[in-house]
Design an enzyme around this catalytic site. Structure first.
Site, short mmCIF file in Angstrom:
data_model
loop_
_atom_site.label_atom_id
_atom_site.label_comp_id
_atom_site.label_asym_id
_atom_site.label_seq_id
_atom_site.Cartn_x
_atom_site.Cartn_y
_atom_site.Cartn_z
N ARG A 1 0.82 -1.21 0.00
CA ARG A 1 0.00 0.00 0.00
C ARG A 1 0.86 1.26 0.00
NH1 ARG A 1 -2.00 0.01 4.81
NH2 ARG A 1 -3.16 1.93 4.53
N LYS A 2 2.15 1.12 -0.24
CA LYS A 2 3.03 2.30 -0.31
C LYS A 2 2.90 2.91 -1.71
CE LYS A 2 6.21 0.57 3.20
NZ LYS A 2 7.56 0.07 3.51
N THR A 3 1.77 3.54 -1.91
CA THR A 3 1.42 4.12 -3.21
C THR A 3 1.17 5.61 -3.06
OG1 THR A 3 -0.90 3.54 -2.78
CG2 THR A 3 0.39 1.97 -4.07
#
Length: 286
Positions: free
Chosen positions: A137-139
């Protein structure tokens, strides 16, 4: 490739609407002041760097959302190798519409192609193993749909899309609850009460926590920031009772060695937060 189920028409239309509104506001005055309303032209998407191309389908959706009369002729598909000098597609129609959507198309395709290219490179190091490469989820906020789509185009596997489609109990959840056992019990009670079909994953930091997670009967155990030897012992302990996931500062050079431990997945935030944009341009096709 088939568009991922999270990249729905509704989600993409909302993303495109917000992005165009951010850029155009009360008008693309550079274009409005210099380009006749009835002028029709073509433009070609020129590849200026070798890559795995991504965002072609999205580009067409952007063009036709803005102006349903724009036509796109594709020459390279999403996920295919593109070389310097290649023309990925030609868009034809209103010159004003082409110019007003140019930057959004390029921003999306340059970022997506960078992610797809990096993902393909990393994933190729897992060929011959059963381990799958996951994103995280490191977006970029409000750009997740494009970044995760690009990972899929590059051959990677998408992890959970967001907080809503899987329960992942990380160190803070566990520390706030006092133990893995307590946190998992509460999560299972929640799933039962809410009647939601949610898998449960637990982050573990050492072999004692792996033991506890196994006993709690979860769907997946994350092996966070473990060295190779500890990871091997953890996978042996799990012994197929559930899925396993190596995570935490994973680098490209570690992939093969980590896969030898037998983990089900390797997740890497670098796929989305450290990919370099690919150089592409939209040039008038005269």
């Amino acid at each position: 490739m088939k568009r991922p189920n999270y990249a729905t028409d509704k989600v993409l239309k909302k993303f495109i609407k917000n992005a165009l509104e951010e850029d155009i506001q009360d008008g693309d005055h550079s274009t409005l002041s210099t380009i006749p309303q009835d002028l029709e032209q073509s433009a070609k998407l020129l590849v200026k760097e070798n890559c795995i191309l991504a965002g072609v389908e999205l580009a067409e959706i952007i063009f036709t959302t803005f102006d349903k009369n724009l036509k796109v002729e594709r020459f390279i598909k999403d996920g295919e190798t593109a070389k310097v000098g290649d023309v990925a597609f030609i868009v034809t129609g209103s010159a004003r519409s082409i110019l007003s959507t140019e930057r959004l198309v390029l921003n999306c395709m340059q970022r997506m192609s960078g992610i797809a290219t990096l993902t393909q490179d990393w994933d190729s190091r897992l060929i011959g193993t059963k381990t799958k490469l996951l994103d995280t989820r490191k977006t970029t906020p409000n750009f997740r749909v494009c970044e995760k789509w690009a990972v899929a185009i590059g051959g990677g596997t998408n992890h959970r899309y967001g907080l809503y489609d899987m329960i992942m109990l990380k160190d803070n959840h566990i520390d706030y609850n006092g133990s893995i056992t307590n946190a998992v019990k509460m999560a299972k009670d929640y799933v039962k009460k809410s009647k939601k079909k949610l898998k449960i994953e637990v982050e573990t930091r050492n072999l004692d926590e792996v033991h506890e997670a196994i006993n709690a009967k979860v769907d997946r155990i994350m092996l966070d920031n473990m060295d190779l030897d500890t990871m091997k012992k953890a996978v042996k302990l799990i012994n197929g009772a559930c899925e396993s996931e190596a995570s935490g500062g994973i680098t490209r050079d570690q992939l093969k060695e980590i896969a030898t431990t037998g983990v089900t997945f390797i997740s890497a935030g670098a796929l989305t937060h450290s990919a370099k944009n690919i150089d592409l341009s939209l040039k008038a096709a005269m």
